[in-house]
Design an enzyme around this catalytic site. Structure first.
Site, short mmCIF file in Angstrom:
data_model
loop_
_atom_site.label_atom_id
_atom_site.label_comp_id
_atom_site.label_asym_id
_atom_site.label_seq_id
_atom_site.Cartn_x
_atom_site.Cartn_y
_atom_site.Cartn_z
CE LYS A 74 25.10 56.83 26.02
NZ LYS A 74 25.15 57.70 27.53
CB SER B 126 26.22 61.15 27.27
OG SER B 126 26.09 59.75 27.85
CB SER C 184 25.56 60.51 30.56
OG SER C 184 26.68 61.00 30.81
#
Length: 471
Positions: free
Chosen positions: A84, A161, A185
């Protein structure tokens, strides 16, 4: 779009490693297949900030030679991984989904602890995956990279997220990814995209730089199954002096992975005592998974933890963290922010020190009550989310009446407050073919137990979902 069964990009990390050891294919062959999937995933879902194809090929060539000599650097040598774009990765910018971060503002010569551990093991870094701005919400869209879409239906959100990571894993663009989870997330997008996601006990994985959201924020594996998550968790849990809050070293995450659930005391809370309205298709799929745990020998009791919705305390901690993040931004920088993030920051700026400390008190009380609950139950099972993936580009489902993403994630953020390990396992699909997740929660430091129960669902076939329809 879905990989063929004999395509290395369709395999789990453990299957890839076994294939390398048998000589069925090389890391270079596997990585070439994964890069094809990554390009396709990007076209379909916008899962990546960047794909580092040239670097990945170089790393795969080196891993192939080490595997040929039977001298791997570690278990993950030659295994493709995505990261990420919240984590620092030397050699390229970490933009964190924000137009306020300049790519030329740093030498970008430092790895986050998780990335350093991957390099030490010889893992192949395929690319950086998308995030909403600074990871602030439960869906993945940002002014910088646009909307990340769901591989099961590209008109829907991938969640967030860590939505880019979830879409990438679901579509074969590497079997492993690392996300962050400050309020769900990892688990939210994993549930929406039909993969496995684990938020381990806080501190199990060292973090640097520290999150603006403080000790709510965890790093976690996003994978195709629980066995791969155990493998990845052990690889990235090494100590790092830059994180003063990391936990003491823990036993291997895979210890007892195949021991099953026979005799475990499991509490099933379908709706937190009626506090949460759960869609019928979600409730049915989750009950099916709970039934399978009972068939496997677990003692199941319908029991609700002593929880009243802690959203006000969470908002105070979350919004003040966001406000602190942009405290030194000038007017022009603030104008570049996601409008929803600007609203959240303004709310955080209005909170007082006493408001913050009251939220800390509420958090500590919640942790005490959950700790007491787990003296009676080894695990707690809930739906991961009360809904399935909704329209892409929206923070909340249309017509839901919710204002912020926390309105539709009541099962995830409480366990960031308490720092407990929590995982989501796919357990079916709704009437539109969208994945449903069941959440397994353990007491603090019981990461191996959560993984063990999740693995039992995979081993029994209860975690099977159809392949993504995208493409």
């Amino acid at each position: 779009m879905t990989p063929e069964p004999n395509d290395p990009s369709a395999l789990t990390a453990r299957q890839l490693i076994a294939g390398y050891q048998r000589g069925d294919f090389s890391p270079l062959e596997a990585v070439r297949a994964v890069l094809d999937r990554a390009e396709a995933a990007q076209r379909l879902t916008n899962a990546f900030v960047r794909i580092d194809a040239e670097q990945a090929i170089e790393q795969a060539e080196a891993a192939t030679e080490r595997r040929r000599r039977r001298e791997p650097l570690g278990p993950l040598d030659g295994v493709p991984v995505t990261v990420k774009d919240i984590f620092l990765q030397a050699g390229g910018p970490t933009l964190r989904g924000s137009r306020t971060v300049r790519a030329d503002a740093s030498a970008w010569d430092e790895d986050a602890p998780v990335v350093a551990r991957l390099r030490e093991q010889g893992a192949v870094l395929v690319g950086k995956t998308t995030t909403p701005e600074f990871g602030w919400k439960g869906v993945t869209d940002s002014p910088l990279t646009g909307v990340t879409r769901n591989p099961y239906d590209v008109s829907r959100t991938a969640g967030g997220s860590s939505g880019g990571s979830a879409a990438a894993v679901a579509l074969g663009a590497a079997p492993l990814s690392i996300g962050t989870d400050g309020g769900g997330s990892v688990r939210i997008p994993a549930s929406f995209c039909g993969i496995f996601g684990l938020k381990p006990t806080y501190g199990r994985i060292p973090l640097y730089p520290s999150s603006p959201f403080g000790t709510l924020a965890h790093a976690g594996p996003m994978t195709r199954d629980a066995a791969d998550a155990a493998l990845l968790l052990d690889a990235i849990s090494g100590p790092d002096w830059r994180d003063w809050s990391q936990a003491a070293p823990a036993p291997a995450a895979g210890d007892g992975l195949a021991d099953g659930v026979k005799g475990l005391r499991i509490a099933f809370s379908a709706s937190f005592g009626g506090q949460v309205a759960v869609r019928p298709a979600v409730a049915s799929a989750v009950r099916g998974a709970v039934g399978r745990l009972a068939e496997l020998g677990a003692y199941i009791e319908e029991a609700d933890p002593d929880i009243t919705d802690p959203v006000d305390a969470f908002h105070t901690l979350w919004f003040t963290g966001a406000a602190r993040l942009v405290q030194h931004f000038g007017r022009e920088q603030r104008e570049l922010l996601d409008p929803g993030l600007r609203e959240v920051c303004a709310e955080g700026e209005r909170a007082s020190a006493l408001d913050y400390l009251a939220a800390v008190d509420a958090r500590m009380d919640l942790g005490r009550r959950l700790g007491r609950f787990h003296t009676a139950y080894d695990l707690l099972v809930t739906p991961t989310l009360p809904v399935t993936a909704f329209e892409a580009g929206a923070e909340v489902p249309k017509g839901s009446g919710h204002r912020r993403w926390t309105g539709w994630t009541p099962f995830t953020y409480p366990f960031n407050l308490t720092q407990q390990p929590a995982a989501t396992v796919p357990c079916g699909v709704d009437e539109d073919g969208l994945p449903v997740g069941v959440q397994l929660v353990g007491p603090r430091h019981a990461d191996a137990l959560v993984l063990r129960a999740a693995h039992a669902l995979y081993a029994s076939g209860a975690a099977a979902v159809p392949p993504p329809a995208a493409g």
